[in-house]
Design a protein around this motif. Sequence first.
Motif, mmCIF file in Angstrom:
data_model
loop_
_atom_site.group_PDB
_atom_site.id
_atom_site.type_symbol
_atom_site.label_atom_id
_atom_site.label_comp_id
_atom_site.label_asym_id
_atom_site.label_seq_id
_atom_site.Cartn_x
_atom_site.Cartn_y
_atom_site.Cartn_z
ATOM 1 N N UNK A 14 0.844 -1.318 0.160
ATOM 2 C CA UNK A 14 0.053 -0.032 -0.050
ATOM 3 C C UNK A 14 0.847 1.078 -0.141
ATOM 4 N N UNK A 15 2.062 1.259 0.757
ATOM 5 C CA UNK A 15 2.908 2.218 0.806
ATOM 6 C C UNK A 15 3.416 2.436 -0.434
ATOM 7 N N UNK A 16 4.296 1.483 -1.172
ATOM 8 C CA UNK A 16 4.831 1.845 -2.235
ATOM 9 C C UNK A 16 4.759 0.491 -3.216
ATOM 10 N N UNK A 17 3.744 0.277 -4.236
ATOM 11 C CA UNK A 17 3.663 -0.629 -4.929
ATOM 12 C C UNK A 17 4.791 -0.851 -5.914
ATOM 13 N N UNK A 18 5.416 0.282 -6.444
ATOM 14 C CA UNK A 18 6.710 0.270 -7.384
ATOM 15 C C UNK A 18 7.642 -0.462 -6.491
ATOM 16 N N UNK A 19 7.965 0.082 -5.375
ATOM 17 C CA UNK A 19 8.969 -0.611 -4.438
ATOM 18 C C UNK A 19 8.787 -2.103 -4.261
ATOM 19 N N UNK A 20 7.555 -2.680 -4.137
ATOM 20 C CA UNK A 20 7.637 -4.131 -4.064
ATOM 21 C C UNK A 20 7.591 -4.675 -5.330
ATOM 22 N N UNK A 21 6.966 -4.410 -6.195
ATOM 23 C CA UNK A 21 6.791 -4.996 -7.576
ATOM 24 C C UNK A 21 8.323 -4.874 -8.208
ATOM 25 N N UNK A 22 8.999 -4.065 -8.106
ATOM 26 C CA UNK A 22 10.264 -3.633 -8.316
ATOM 27 C C UNK A 22 11.133 -4.644 -7.831
ATOM 28 N N UNK A 23 11.132 -4.739 -6.557
ATOM 29 C CA UNK A 23 12.174 -5.715 -5.748
ATOM 30 C C UNK A 23 11.827 -7.104 -6.083
ATOM 31 N N UNK A 24 10.627 -7.558 -6.329
ATOM 32 C CA UNK A 24 10.324 -8.778 -6.723
ATOM 33 C C UNK A 24 10.908 -9.220 -8.208
ATOM 34 N N UNK A 25 10.867 -8.318 -9.019
ATOM 35 C CA UNK A 25 11.308 -8.532 -10.331
ATOM 36 C C UNK A 25 12.939 -8.388 -10.335
ATOM 37 N N UNK A 26 13.531 -7.683 -9.533
ATOM 38 C CA UNK A 26 15.161 -7.405 -9.509
ATOM 39 C C UNK A 26 15.588 -8.785 -8.556
ATOM 40 N N UNK A 27 14.773 -9.403 -7.884
ATOM 41 C CA UNK A 27 15.383 -10.609 -7.161
ATOM 42 C C UNK A 27 15.484 -11.501 -8.353
ATOM 43 N N UNK A 28 14.467 -11.623 -9.392
ATOM 44 C CA UNK A 28 14.928 -12.554 -10.674
ATOM 45 C C UNK A 28 15.912 -12.109 -11.374
ATOM 46 N N UNK A 29 16.076 -10.802 -11.502
ATOM 47 C CA UNK A 29 17.404 -10.316 -12.340
ATOM 48 C C UNK A 29 18.609 -10.822 -11.589
ATOM 49 N N UNK A 30 18.626 -10.617 -10.433
ATOM 50 C CA UNK A 30 19.996 -10.877 -9.726
ATOM 51 C C UNK A 30 20.374 -12.318 -9.719
#
Length: 419
Positions: free
Chosen positions: A198-214
């Motif tokens: 709720x606070x940061x949708x971009x932060x959460x979605x971005x971190x999930x996708x970046x986990x896959x990238x790393x």
Amino acid sequence: MRQVLASSSALLLGMLLLMIGNGLQGSVLGVRGGLEGFSTFALSIVMSGYFLGFLGGSQITPHLIRRVGHVRVFAALASFISAALIIFPTLTDPIVWTLLRIVLGFCFSGVYVTAESWLNNATTNEMRGKTLSAYMMVQMVGMVIAQGILSLGDPSGYVLFIVPSVLVSISFAPILLSVSPTPPFETSKSMTLRRLFQVSPLGCVGMFLMGGVFAAQLGMSSVYAIQAGFSLPEVSIFIAGIFIGAVIFQIPIGWISDRMDRRLVILGAAAVGGVACVVGSIVGTHLYVAVGVAVVAGGMATPLYSLLIAHTNDYLDPDDMAGSSGGLIFINGVGAVGGPVVAGWLMGVFGPAGYWVIQAVLMLSIVGYAAWRMTRRAAIPVDETAAYVAVMPSSTLVASEVAQEWAIEQAEEEAEDAA
């Protein structure tokens, strides 16, 4: 910086040895697995095991430390790491290797939590920022040195497995014999994932996708390099390029992000990284092109991790910033578990190009989502945003919380000076 090295030299030396050992085992497994005839998909399962174990270790180790203490947890987990590294060349089976990688991920996560707690306890508030910078540099240097050792060894033998085992064993000494007292272990109460989204949708979605990238980028790097036909020294150069890029771009991207809408910086960094990976998918089997793409992709991916944390903090009160770290790290870890598996499947379909395809898709997905989020919420004025603090994706909750606390202290000091 001289004061930091004087007060924390033993701890930093121990972490350097740990990072060399960890970086070496991750690279040599991809090469050795190919020599043993493992399929690309089988190797992707093996590589994903580390991230599954790391995710579990980050959740369980704090409870172990509270129960039996730092010293016992560190010594026990480090001993398991040394033993597991010796077993790899003895039992060359994908299932055994996957289980061992889970053990390694769990143990390295616990060791990092313990060592980072000691490091935090060994420094003062005034030196905490420099200590974090020194710790990040030690992590990067350790990974690069590991690739240099890889280029000198024979992956078909035992030496490249014995060396990291010895390095991890030796790392006990400077850390456990350090004059630093055993620190109290405290972590902030984590924010619920629903509240965090709720606070940061971009932060959460971005971190999930970046986990896959790393996970895809690092876990499958040696597998890709072998598939691309690189020699062992070339494999080392390629993997080192990922970490060198992270060092080169971290500071300038952080500087820019503190002076403009951080979402634009996230979008721009993801776009540059995504386009670089598209280029890699087309002509990445040429060594110099592959190294150049690795430098850019690694140089965009690592700062994106810190950018997403800073962006989330922009919408939080200072008291909630440290607590948000646990949720973001967990989300990143969940994304990381599937990264190598998807990369391995794509490499089976498209060949070496699949390694870049998965990274391109994930980074460009961040671009699209960031652009959409910019239409849903107005930007926060630059002078009201949280400070950018460099945090490595391999760091645990302890280092992330320390970084957030340091940023809060800096902001408070600046406010007092302004007043």
